[in-house]
Scaffold this motif. Structure first.
Motif, mmCIF file in Angstrom:
data_model
loop_
_atom_site.group_PDB
_atom_site.id
_atom_site.type_symbol
_atom_site.label_atom_id
_atom_site.label_comp_id
_atom_site.label_asym_id
_atom_site.label_seq_id
_atom_site.Cartn_x
_atom_site.Cartn_y
_atom_site.Cartn_z
ATOM 1 N N GLU A 90 2.798 -1.411 -1.203
ATOM 2 C CA GLU A 90 3.287 -2.780 -1.102
ATOM 3 C C GLU A 90 4.677 -2.899 -1.709
ATOM 4 O OE1 GLU A 90 -0.946 -5.080 -0.887
ATOM 5 O OE2 GLU A 90 0.272 -5.395 -2.686
ATOM 6 N N LEU A 91 4.854 -2.239 -2.836
ATOM 7 C CA LEU A 91 6.155 -2.279 -3.503
ATOM 8 C C LEU A 91 7.251 -1.741 -2.577
ATOM 9 C CD1 LEU A 91 7.634 -2.861 -6.160
ATOM 10 C CD2 LEU A 91 7.207 -0.484 -6.791
ATOM 11 N N LEU A 92 6.922 -0.642 -1.890
ATOM 12 C CA LEU A 92 7.929 0.020 -1.053
ATOM 13 C C LEU A 92 7.913 -0.482 0.387
ATOM 14 C CD1 LEU A 92 7.415 3.607 -2.435
ATOM 15 C CD2 LEU A 92 9.398 2.157 -2.773
ATOM 16 N N GLY A 93 6.995 -1.392 0.699
ATOM 17 C CA GLY A 93 6.921 -1.901 2.063
ATOM 18 C C GLY A 93 6.465 -0.853 3.064
#
Ligand SMILES: [Fe+3]
Ligand SMILES: [Mg+2]
Ligand SMILES: [Zn+2]
Ligand SMILES: [Zn+2]
Lengths: 326, 782
Positions: free
Chosen positions: A248-251
């Protein structure tokens, strides 16, 4: 020449150049290994940055990866070869560490490294160390596994949580300054596949390790080869919370993240429960999950039923993912 | 229009052959010609064929001349005349026909145009509510001047047999009207009445018929807080009482739509005025035959006694999408419910609108208490169109029902037929034959399979309808767009990749009938730049064939790619890190609100992992919206930017300064704006003022960049001396920014082109691609 993250670009390259030049019936299915004369044979090159990462190093990968390619053919791995391209200046201690973990991995997988080769190239020409391994394995059962044999109704199973390896490597590169308790999933899968094949026999249609390009890429290849439509249930796909958080952080979509000790198994509908039981009885398959089914329409596509009730197309990536939002 | 006057002025007889092209079928054109010819005592005939209308007319030379002169002037309201060509032919004299007649249609290929669907006209509305009329409360009343068109047409030429009305045999009374050139229903293909037409029925959620008057039954369900699926023109809608907060909340949760605004239907303009401020242009749009949803400013306080629309209809929005009824069913519901009702696409989340009866109960059954349905099949989907009004000008946001498939006329016709595949979100496609570009209705976001399917089916339908077999296929160069992949898999066609922002500017040129060169300002979310970065704050010098990137916003990382679009605060983090050299001032609320992930997101941005660089104006809006405190996350595209626009005080004249720096291309320093925003926010300046100063500052910087380009400041002199600027890209749906940029440009003597007919957002991309591909093809191989 574009860089291949295991997506469509690599595919096109393989088909246009290698298949074109080498075409023969054994190569044609473009599987992880070839089966002939009762033997399975495969080869793979290992390039990874960094060489050492939580849960393993390039040495484990080079053994387990080739062992797994044999296992995915339904074979029992027997012998490996190993070939090294070493960069001038690689600390000898590092090389020792790599060979030690190769030896340990080979021991654990019950194979021997029986021949090999070494080349040293100038500083700056290789990222420390590249390893190529080849392997042969014995086919002691009649079952032929192939992506083309997948038929509508078949169950699609993964042997455990996905994306651990790829996310571990990404974080281990140190560019992100992130703390996450993640380790690579690198492991030999031949014992697990042995147990599955013993339990389900002909009910197993196809086995694939979800390495580069992750589960999404493997499923696209299966859908294309079998002209089926693979329909996944987003809620059923096992992903560790740490991996989900990093994704999620890195998409990044975990379906596209590499695994080195996870496989996709497609089994006949009536063998689905037996397959799950067999996998879950093994330490490497305790979190095995049924993530979807093969259907008939539209052929060749992978679809994801999302938590919101929509249907998203899980396509083969052409290259590195770029946002598509305007 | 070319209308050469052929017949002379002498007293002798004359005869002409006239051909009329455009939207001239199914709109009452032949009876109009018939009446005009009779009034002038001409003899001859009029008829339809595959190319349009053909006429021969003979009479006294001055009467024939008058006929030609008056022909275009008083054409029926729905007719769109592209071209009239006139040839003098020998008079028949004694042998001439007696009187003037309407002759049967001739089928001459598939080249006619199909009219968009048209809202119920005033005459039909009178009949609908007239108890003495045989069509009193008839849910399908229509005539030549109104009614369904595009959505019921299976094929051309436009004849009842080629529509979904084919299965309804006209009764004697309807057949008489249909055959009478003096009647409003002469050759109105969907004509019908309660005796012979489709039947309206009310079903419960499981598809079982409910007895009684269906409209009264549906109104009762709405009054009790239920959701009703209403079969409309281009698909099924979901309706609830807009004043019932519980019903609106139920609709949101069932449809899985978090807070994207719903539109409401009100009975008439007076009812719209009770909810919103309705200016002159807005009123014109509300009552226009296309009947789009018009996004209007709401009254600050509800007038006493007026209905109160539930907050959940458009949460936190100062504006409301309002639409007047456009079919008899919608009129009956509005009249009998007597309060505003929500009307939203019948689908879950972002899927395409349901339009087939078989799917309706299956896909919508769980969402509704009742279905208000009928047995006239919908052949083609069309969602409601959306327009906003800014500074007195119309800006299309979604072009669909009422507009499509009206063609746009290209200044540079296509040599070979073109298909343009559009972008990814708000997808449309466009087919070009000759000078006509047929832009599809809004298709939707292609990442859903159902939408991709409707894209593929839509292309097949348009190809058949307009007889276009594309040889040239234009697409976006983004490798992951499903529309690009669709194009790349077509065989036997020539592919043309058209850069995203070039397509935006070209769409603005195309709808204006121009070819450039112009200075094009394309401000949007993101588009594939081709240099490894994502573009979106671009100034191009462009004509239809090519472009040069002459200025752009400074690039910043998008931490987590698509995740940065869903979470505007990430853009705030990236911009603050870039604008303050890694040490932004303390005390910003946006950082405190997102403290948990802030440092990690900054690390992601700095690492470049999963963080492409972008020069997007939309992402700059996102960053500022988060810093000012409008919102940190979005559930639909453009939500943060629209929110920031909503906050702005239009009376504020101040503007933040942003440098425009020289370089290979000029760089507009968005980080200057961010630093100015931060300074004011930390000083406690009100958000309404900060937002306005940001809008004004960005507008001034865009204007300054255009002026520098005109002065020749770009190395190589690209754009030097150009006096026209075209504005495109989704960011120009922002009425405040648009007004400021247009004002600034006009002050500096620029001529400004803005979107009037197709959306500035990605819904217009396919038209731009088509225009570029056609121009390049016409120019031949380089
Ligand atoms: Fe765009
Ligand atoms: Mg492999
Ligand atoms: Zn009418
Ligand atoms: Zn009738």
């Amino acid at each position: 020449l574009a860089h291949g993250a295991g997506g469509k670009a690599t595919h096109t390259l393989i088909e246009a150049v290698f298949l074109e030049a080498f075409r023969n019936p054994l190569l044609e299915p473009l599987a992880d290994g070839a089966v002939t004369d009762g033997l399975a044979i495969t080869t793979d090159s290992y390039v990874v940055k960094p060489l050492f990462f939580p849960g393993g190093d390039i040495g484990d990968l080079a053994v387990n990866g080739t062992v797994n390619d044999l296992a995915m053919c339904g074979a029992t791995p027997r012998h490996l070869t190993a070939s090294f391209i070493l960069e001038e200046g690689l600390p000898i201690a590092d090389l020792r560490r790599i060979t030690a973990s190769m030896a340990a991995a080979a021991h654990a997988a019950g194979v021997h490294i029986v021949t090999g080769d070494t080349k040293v190239v100038e500083n700056g020409k290789a990222d420390g160390c590249y390893i190529t391994t080849a392997g042969i394995g014995a086919l002691d059962r009649g079952a032929t596994l192939s992506a083309a044999s997948v038929t509508p109704g078949d169950a699609v199973i993964v042997s455990g949580p996905i994306g651990d390896h790829g996310m571990t490597i990404m974080l281990a590169r140190g560019e992100l300054d992130l703390e996450a308790h993640l380790t690579s999933d690198t492991a030999p899968l031949h014992d697990l596949t042995g147990r599955l094949l013993a339990a389900c026999g002909d009910g197993v249609r196809c086995l694939r390790d979800a390495t580069r390009g992750g589960v999404a890429t493997v499923l696209n290849e299966i859908a294309a080869a079998s002209r089926t439509c693979v329909v996944l249930d987003e809620n059923a796909v096992p992903v560790r919370p740490q991996v989900r958080g990093a994704c999620e952080l890195l998409g990044i979509d975990p379906l596209y993240v590499a695994c080195e000790g996870r496989m996709v198994a497609v089994v006949a509908p009536h063998r689905a429960d037996a397959a799950l039981d067999a996998l879950r009885s093994h330490p490497l398959g305790t979190d095995a999950a049924l993530i979807g089914r093969a259907g008939d329409d539209p052929p060749g596509l992978v679809l994801l039923k999302t938590c919101f009730g929509g249907t998203r197309i899980v396509d083969l990536l052409v290259g590195d993912p770029l946002p598509r939002i305007c | 229009m070319s209308s050469g006057e052929v017949a002379g002025r002498g007293g002798g007889p004359a005869r002409v052959r006239i051909r009329v092209e455009g939207i001239v079928q199914g709109v009452g054109f032949r009876p109009y010609v018939h009446a005009l010819a009779r009034r002038l005592a001409l003899s001859g005939w009029v008829g339809n064929d595959g190319r349009g209308v053909f006429i021969e007319a003979e009479g006294a030379a001055e009467d024939v001349a008058r006929f030609q002169r008056e022909l275009p002037g008083q054409a029926p309201p729905l007719a769109v005349i592209d071209r009239i060509s006139v040839t003098a032919i020998p008079v028949l004299g004694e042998r001439r026909e007696r009187g003037f007649g309407i002759v049967p249609s001739r089928d001459g290929g598939r080249r006619t145009l199909v009219s968009p669907d048209v809202a119920t006209c005033a005459d039909c509305l009178v009949e609908l509510f007239d108890a003495s009329c045989r069509r009193h409360r008839h849910p399908f009343v229509n005539c030549t001047n109104c009614g369904p068109r595009f959505t019921i047409v299976r094929d051309v030429p436009y004849d009842r047999a080629a529509t979904t009305m084919a299965s309804f045999a006209m009764c004697g009374a309807c057949a008489a009207e249909y055959g009478d050139p003096g009647d409003r229903r002469f050759h109105a293909q969907p004509v019908c009445c309660p005796r012979c037409g489709p039947v309206l029925r009310l079903l419960d959620g499981r598809g079982r018929e409910v007895a009684g008057d269906p409209v009264a039954g549906a109104v009762a369900v709405l009054r009790s807080g239920g959701v009703v699926a209403v079969k409309g023109l281009g698909g099924y809608h979901l309706a609830v009482d807009a004043t019932d907060a519980g019903a609106v909340a139920a609709l949101r949760s069932r449809k899985r739509r978090e807070d994207k605004p719903f539109a409401v239907v009100v009975a008439d303009v007076a009812a719209a005025r009770r909810l919103c401020v309705v200016g002159g242009e807005a009123e014109r749009l509300l009552v226009s035959p296309a009947r789009p949803i018009v996004v209007l400013p709401r009254h600050a306080e509800a007038a006493p006694g007026s209905p109160v629309v539930a907050e959940g209809v458009a949460p936190g929005e100062g504006r409301l999408g309002v639409m007047l009824p456009y079919t008899p069913v919608h009129h009956l519901l509005a009249a009998e419910l007597a309060r505003p009702y929500v009307l939203t696409s019948g689908n879950v989340s972002d899927e395409p609108i349901v339009h087939r009866d078989g799917e309706a109960v299956e896909r919508l059954g769980a969402l509704v208490e009742a279905f208000l349905v009928h047995d006239r099949e919908i052949y083609a989907r069309a969602e409601d169109s959306v327009v906003v009004v800014a500074g007195g000008r119309e800006i299309p946001v979604r072009r669909s029902r009422g507009y499509a498939p009206l063609p746009v006329r290209l200044a540079r016709p296509a040599r070979r037929a073109v298909l343009a595949c559009g972008a990814e979100l708000k997808s449309t496609f466009c087919l070009v034959r000759g000078e006509r570009a047929f832009l599809s209705p809004h298709v939707g976001d292609l990442e859903s399979y159902e939408t991709l399917l409707s894209f593929v089916e839509g292309i097949a339908h348009f190809r058949r309808l307009f007889g276009v077999d594309p040889r040239v296929v234009a697409h976006d160069p983004h490798p992951e767009y499903l529309s690009s992949k669709y194009a790349l898999e077509l065989e036997g066609v020539d592919l043309v990749a058209v850069q995203h922002h070039h397509a935006h500017v070209a769409s603005c040129l195309a709808e204006a009938g121009e070819v450039g060169p112009v200075i094009g300002v394309a401000f949007d979310g993101t588009g594939f730049g081709g240099d490894g970065t994502l573009w979106g704050g671009e100034v191009l010098v462009a004509d239809l064939e090519g472009f040069t990137r002459v200025a752009h916003l400074g690039a910043v990382p998008m931490p987590g790619g698509a995740a940065a679009v869903r979470q505007p605060w990430r853009m705030a983090a990236a911009y603050l890190d870039a604008a303050f050299g890694g040490t932004p001032p303390r005390g910003l609320a946006v950082r405190e609100r997102n403290a948990g992930l802030w440092d990690r997101v900054v690390a992601v941005a700095r690492s470049g992992v999963g963080s492409p660089l972008t020069s997007s104006a939309g992402r700059l809006f996102d960053a500022v919206a988060a810093i000012v405190g409008v919102r940190d996350g979005v559930t639909f595209e453009g939500q943060a930017a629209a929110g920031l626009e909503g906050w702005a005080d239009p009376a504020e004249g101040g503007a933040y300064a942003a440098r425009v720096e020289a370089g290979p291309a000029l760089v507009i320093r968005g980080d200057d704006l961010v630093r100015a925003v931060v300074a004011d926010v930390l000083d406690g300046v009100d958000g309404s003022v900060v937002s306005a100063r940001f809008h004004n500052g960005l507008a001034a910087a865009a204007v300054a960049a255009c002026a520098l380009v005109r002065e020749g400041a770009v190395p190589g002199g690209a754009g030097s001396g150009l006096g026209t600027v075209a504005l495109s890209g989704g960011v120009f749906q922002n009425g405040l920014l648009l007004s400021r940029v247009v004002g600034g440009l006009e002050e500096r003597g620029f001529r400004v082109l803005t979107h009037r007919r197709v959306p500035p957002n990605d819904g217009g991309i396919s038209l731009g691609q088509a225009a570029v591909a056609a121009a390049r093809d016409a120019a031949g191989p380089p």
